[in-house]
Design an enzyme around this catalytic site. Sequence first.
Site, PDB file in Angstrom:
ATOM      1  N   GLN A   1      -4.296  -5.402   7.059  1.00 16.42           N
ATOM      2  CA  GLN A   1      -5.299  -6.311   6.504  1.00 16.42           C
ATOM      3  C   GLN A   1      -5.188  -7.705   7.101  1.00 16.42           C
ATOM      4  O   GLN A   1      -5.986  -8.576   6.768  1.00 16.42           O
ATOM      5  CB  GLN A   1      -5.157  -6.385   4.969  1.00 16.42           C
ATOM      6  CG  GLN A   1      -5.276  -5.054   4.271  1.00 16.42           C
ATOM      7  CD  GLN A   1      -6.714  -4.536   4.197  1.00 16.42           C
ATOM      8  OE1 GLN A   1      -7.674  -5.252   4.505  1.00 16.42           O
ATOM      9  NE2 GLN A   1      -6.864  -3.291   3.795  1.00 16.42           N
TER      10      GLN A   1
ATOM     11  N   CYS B   1      -4.746   2.281  -3.644  1.00 15.86           N
ATOM     12  CA  CYS B   1      -3.506   2.844  -3.074  1.00 15.86           C
ATOM     13  C   CYS B   1      -2.331   1.900  -3.315  1.00 15.86           C
ATOM     14  O   CYS B   1      -1.456   1.750  -2.447  1.00 15.86           O
ATOM     15  CB  CYS B   1      -3.650   3.154  -1.585  1.00 15.86           C
ATOM     16  SG  CYS B   1      -4.938   4.345  -1.233  1.00 15.86           S
TER      17      CYS B   1
ATOM     18  N   LYS C   1     -10.150  -1.081   9.876  1.00 14.66           N
ATOM     19  CA  LYS C   1     -10.223  -2.306   9.064  1.00 14.66           C
ATOM     20  C   LYS C   1     -10.619  -3.489   9.942  1.00 14.66           C
ATOM     21  O   LYS C   1     -10.926  -4.561   9.428  1.00 14.66           O
ATOM     22  CB  LYS C   1      -8.869  -2.634   8.426  1.00 14.66           C
ATOM     23  CG  LYS C   1      -8.126  -1.464   7.838  1.00 14.66           C
ATOM     24  CD  LYS C   1      -8.468  -1.213   6.411  1.00 14.66           C
ATOM     25  CE  LYS C   1      -7.509  -0.175   5.827  1.00 14.66           C
ATOM     26  NZ  LYS C   1      -8.071   0.446   4.629  1.00 14.66           N
TER      27      LYS C   1
ATOM     28  N   HIS D   1       0.878  -1.174   0.000  1.00 16.86           N
ATOM     29  CA  HIS D   1       0.000   0.000   0.000  1.00 16.86           C
ATOM     30  C   HIS D   1       0.920   1.230   0.000  1.00 16.86           C
ATOM     31  O   HIS D   1       2.038   1.174   0.518  1.00 16.86           O
ATOM     32  CB  HIS D   1      -0.821  -0.041   1.291  1.00 16.86           C
ATOM     33  CG  HIS D   1      -1.886   0.989   1.421  1.00 16.86           C
ATOM     34  ND1 HIS D   1      -1.619   2.287   1.797  1.00 16.86           N
ATOM     35  CD2 HIS D   1      -3.231   0.919   1.256  1.00 16.86           C
ATOM     36  CE1 HIS D   1      -2.760   2.957   1.855  1.00 16.86           C
ATOM     37  NE2 HIS D   1      -3.755   2.154   1.523  1.00 16.86           N
TER      38      HIS D   1
ATOM     39  N   ASP E   1       3.328  -4.445   7.884  1.00 18.00           N
ATOM     40  CA  ASP E   1       2.074  -3.706   7.787  1.00 18.00           C
ATOM     41  C   ASP E   1       0.944  -4.719   7.965  1.00 18.00           C
ATOM     42  O   ASP E   1       0.625  -5.484   7.053  1.00 18.00           O
ATOM     43  CB  ASP E   1       2.002  -3.015   6.418  1.00 18.00           C
ATOM     44  CG  ASP E   1       0.654  -2.348   6.164  1.00 18.00           C
ATOM     45  OD1 ASP E   1      -0.278  -2.557   6.968  1.00 18.00           O
ATOM     46  OD2 ASP E   1       0.543  -1.634   5.154  1.00 18.00           O
TER      47      ASP E   1
END
Length: 414
Positions: A210, A372, A233, A130, A207
């Site tokens: 998700q 993104c 999220k 992202h 990261d």
Amino acid sequence: MSVATAPAAPDWARLRADFPALRRRVHGKPLAYLDNANTAQRPEAVLAAMDRYHREYNANVSRAVHTLGTEATAAYEAVRDTLAAFINAPSRDGVVLTRGTTEGINLVAYSWGGANLRPGDAVLVTGMEHHANIVPWQMACERAGATLKVLPVTDAGELDLAALPALLTPEVRLFAFVHVSNALGTVNPARELCALARERGVLTLVDGSQAAPHLPVDVQAIGCDFYAITGHKMFGPTGSGALWGRPALLAAMPPFMGGGEMIREVAFEGTTFADPPHRFEAGTPNIAGLIGLGAAAGYLTDIGMAAIAGRERALAAHARERLAAVPGLRLVGAEAPDRVPVFSFVVDGAQAQDVATLIDLDGIAVRSGHHCTHPLMRRFGVPATCRASLAFYNTEAEVDALAASLRRARDLLA
Ligand code: PLP
């Protein structure tokens, strides 16, 4: 509502009823909300926790000794404990409360990067990041005179693991990668990636935006140095999140932002700073939002992340089969066997935005665009895709409605 201790087989229909927004009708049709990778819906437990803060103990944290201030501080600090447990952090001290993953990554890129990156150094990212895990590193590299290197993505939508050893050269100081791709749904082998980096003396930032809504996250098992999550999220509110960092690394890092709450002593001659995690929490935080995030993490923990992952494997298999059967629909980079129910696709002869607009008329919410992830879109030679991203509360019936609506859209547009 709060669910009793981890049931063997959660009642998914009952859990779905916890989310008031899912009862909406859109254009006269029942809403099928399949845009969870963009932002997920909030359960009553989250709404109630935030509402109670606003109604009963709205006060600033870490300042006032009065009852409301003490209650707000206790609730805020309890979120740190809940999140530490949620990601199995070894202690609460490594949990910095943030406004989201973007802030968490920028914090590390600015603070750790500023103190450690030198001319000639490199930071390694991947081709499926992202923008939030690309741009802060580009900026940090520019400031330091370092370079950004990129681990490529295969046609199947996986990281090219064979290319990794050659990219982990001595000048690489940090490897930043996404745990689960927001565009493709690929689950990256975080533990293996971190082990390889660690062997070469390279720090890792994962990261986890998700991953947190879909999988059990265990930062100790993963073996990373930093792990970032974002509240909205994972069924919490926007503007809330957390960064976990190894306490020894955080302790050696200078502040990111200056202001109230992050200091020990301020004088015009100079300021001394608080220990982590408060060193990185300047100013009044999004108190209600973070309390909501704590409630979201508690809600997910009560259901059980392993149960959620199992339910979503079934949803993903169903969605793959139904989508693949839509004439003229091409899944993009969706071959990875280890995945969450997030699918990017293009429809022959139709713009992604037109497809998303048409199926919205059937009450179906998907995102269209680049998600993104400009470099990833370029890698697959598409300007944009439609993305259907499911959560545990979605149903096979909603997937079937999506497939039927896509067939109609294709007939109209192609
Ligand atoms: N990383 C990934 C993989 C994402 O999907 C997102 C949000 O789309 C972000 C980072 C940024 O999260 P936020 O905007 O909540 O900080």
